[in-house]
Design an enzyme around this catalytic site. Structure first.
Site: not given
Ligand code: IVH
Length: 679
Positions: A117, A227, A318, A415, A430, A436
């Site tokens: 894979k 591939y 996997k 800021c 923020c 900012c």
């Protein structure tokens, strides 16, 4: 021999030699010459081509084909969708995958084709009469981007299929993965480091970055390789009967396939090979993140078919997550577009499963408390395949005495505005908004992005310079940049042409759609889909701007919180001022159809197969304009399925569930009836 014929003969010989060495390098993994010698061959061919441009051979590997940078990529609908794969992570899940197959194919012998894979990018390649004519990215599986120019620069990819043992098909669509082999990656990073340019975190990022370049010369300079792992279409039919034969057939035409693949008689053997490949993984020439297990027999594959977006006949096995120990050097706070402060752990760089990890997001202050992570701590970093790495565990037993606890900063690190964290919310923000610089830059990045106003040329370099010169205080300033042409020309390295390209791109972006514009505004909680729903529901910006929470909540996709964010957005005076300036600058869109005409409001539709008169995207837009939601999968809630040619599993499912199905002709008649199509 005439001089011309001699030159052509020399070119042919060089092309053949280069192809042979490519084969040895990429397919056999056994280079037959030194890199420097290979470069010399390449150089000789290039020199000849420069001297005799009229004689350049169509299959030259020197990437001279179509060398002009594009202004943007064109979107292409895949004739056969590029699906994804299901996952298994252990022996039990693998055996359950095999059991499901055996149950569907009782008393049949089942062989498995086991492949690597590849951890790269999936693409599709079209060959017409043996000539490479198109390369497209996977995209969302339904549509991708035309990257033909870049694909043509991939050295190990046949640009022309030779008629050797097998007959060259009229049409061949090959699927596979583009990546940078490990050795090429190391070389690329070493070269970049020497030149003082940025290095890439892993081969996958390097490959992705290279393919997404508009200038094919950049892709050409990167050691990309392709591939092959499958055939999506072949006309006339290839007549092959198994997956493993398909791979051999592709190899015969000059495609590289994985350096390991096996055919197994039973699932126990698959498990054995999986273990073997885990051992061999470090010695392979490419990065892999698992194995792909496919039913070998193509007829059986067809019988098994698909379940929503995944084949029943294949799965990805996997590799297990890998972990590594390292220390936290610092914890920084990053400010996002909407002001969200995200803590990022700066780590002592560590290799985790072939990737060097030096930054890991800690998400929010709650996560920092949950892990009790401090600066100086030793931590385990986990990474599973393509999943982003994360800090899984802190080791208090290794904590140094001077480890520093992390506090949420009281003021924004960029800021200096106060940081706020409303009751019940996990994220600190923020409060500086457009004051900012971090929020400003992110807002502009979002505004110009492809799915928003799509101003391709306004990249980060421009934005930073323009912010610095105070020419961009907010997004509306973009449409006044043409008044500062002289100043733009003075920005380092920005020539007349790039300034003009930028101003043209800005001018072109003025014609947009209401949905793209709403998305571009960057309202919290309003992604691309929600923006489209809002445009469909409210039809005009004016109505949306005046909508209250109750009205907004009637839009599919919009809940209480998003509705409030939208109201807040349209109440903030500076947002309204920017909005008015944007409209005054000439941003416009075609008026959507009258709001009373939403006969499919709230209905769920599915479009599948190939339509002859339009792309699936167009059909989707027509349906959305009538108020329908267009979904990728069929369920009992689906109102209707529009089925074009070669409709597959979605059509089967609709029939099984008794969902109504209409064909293209009926769909067009319906669109005419509702005034979406003239006629
Ligand atoms: S076959 C119907 N074979 O994995 C899907 N895919 O997770 C057939 N991939 O996007 C895919 N190596 O790009 C196949 N040997 C291989 C593969 C492979 C990597 C990728 C593929 C796909 C993803 C799915």
């Amino acid at each position: 021999m005439t001089q011309e014929a001699t030159v052509v003969a020399q070119m042919r010989q060089l092309i053949q030699l280069i192809a042979q060495h490519n084969h040895a390098y990429y397919v056999m993994d056994q280079p037959t010459i030194e890199d420097s010698e290979y470069d010399q061959l390449f150089h000789q061919l290039k020199a000849l081509e420069q001297q005799y441009p009229a004689l350049v051979q169509p299959d030259t590997p020197t990437n001279r084909v179509g060398g002009q940078p594009l202004s943007k990529f064109v979107t292409v609908t895949h004739a056969v969708p590029m699906l994804s794969l299901g996952n298994v992570f252990n022996k039990e899940e693998l055996f359950a995958f095999a059991r499901r197959i055996e149950e569907r194919l009782p008393n049949q012998k089942i062989e498995y084709d086991v492949e690597l894979k590849f951890d790269g990018l999936a693409i599709s390649l079209w060959y017409e009469n043996g000539v490479l004519v198109r390369g497209v990215t996977r995209g969302d599986g339904e549509t991708g981007e035309d990257i033909t120019q870049n694909v043509k620069t991939i050295r190990n990819l046949p640009k022309v299929l030779c008629d050797g043992k097998c007959k060259v098909p009229d049409l061949l669509e090959v699927r596979g993965e583009v990546l940078i082999p490990k050795s090429g990656f190391e070389k690329l990073n070493a070269e970049n480091l020497a030149k003082g340019e940025k290095t890439f975190a892993n081969p996958r990022n390097a490959a992705a970055g290279s393919l997404r370049q508009l200038d094919p010369n950049i892709a050409a300079s990167r050691p990309l390789a392709f591939y092959a792992y499958g055939i999506a279409q072949c006309v006339p039919h290839h007549g092959l009967s198994t997956m493993s034969e398909s791979l051999e057939w592709l190899e015969h035409f000059g495609f590289a396939v994985g350096e390991r693949h096996f055919v197994c008689d039973n699932i126990e053997d698959v498990q054995q090979f999986y273990k073997q490949i885990i051992e061999e993984r470090p010695n392979l020439s490419v990065e892999i993140d698992g194995m792909v297990i496919k039913v070998n027999d193509l007829k059986q594959q067809k019988q098994l078919g698909f379940l929503s977006r995944e084949p029943r006949w294949a799965t990805a096995y996997k590799f297990p997550a890998v972990a590594a120990l390292t220390t936290v050097e610092n914890i920084d706070w990053q400010v996002g577009r909407t002001g969200t402060l995200t803590p990022v752990a700066r780590l002592n760089p560590v290799a985790v499963g072939g990737v060097t990890v030096s930054n890991v997001t800690l998400h929010n202050i709650g996560e920092i408390h949950r892990l009790d992570v401090r600066i100086g701590d030793t931590v385990s970093v986990y990474r599973s395949g393509d999943v982003i790495p994360k800090v899984e565990k802190v080791w208090p037993e290794f904590r140094p005495v001077d480890a520093v606890e992390v506090q949420l900063p009281a003021t924004c690190p960029v800021c200096g505005s106060p940081v706020v964290m409303p009751e019940g919310e996990a994220l600190a923000r923020c409060s500086g908004e457009l004051y900012c610089a971090a929020q400003r830059i992110e807002t502009i990045r979002h505004f110009v992005s492809r799915k928003a106003m799509d101003i391709e040329g306004l990249g980060d370099r421009w934005v930073e310079s323009l912010l610095h010169l105070n020419l961009l205080r907010d997004v509306a300033d973009i449409y006044h940049l043409h008044e500062h042409r002289e100043q733009l020309l003075q920005i380092e390295k920005m020539g007349e042409k790039s300034v003009q390209n930028l101003l043209d791109a800005i001018e072109n972006s003025k014609k947009t759609t209401l949905a793209a514009f709403i998305y571009a505004l960057g309202i919290r909680g309003v992604g691309e889909t929600t923006a489209r729903m809002l445009a469909n529901t409210f039809q005009t910006l004016e109505t949306l701007r005046n909508a209250d929470v109750e009205a907004l909540k009637k839009t599919p996709d919009v809940g209480d919180i998003t509705a409030e964010w939208i109201v807040d957005f349209f109440q903030a005076p500076h947002n309204l001022e920017v909005l008015d300036r944007l409209l005054a600058a000439g941003i416009h869109w075609d008026a959507p159809i009258a709001p009373t005409r939403q006969p499919l409001n709230g209905e769920s539709w599915v479009v599948t197969g190939t339509l002859s008169s339009m792309g699936r995207d167009d059909a989707t837009q027509l349906l959305q304009a009538l108020g329908a939601r267009v979904s990728g999968s069929v369920s009992s809630k689906t109102k209707c399925v529009v089925a074009g040619e070669k409709a597959g599993s979605k059509l089967d499912k609709a029939e099984k569930l008794g969902v109504p199905v209409i064909n293209e002709e009926q769909f067009i008649a319906l669109m005419k009836e509702h005034g979406q199509i003239e006629g």
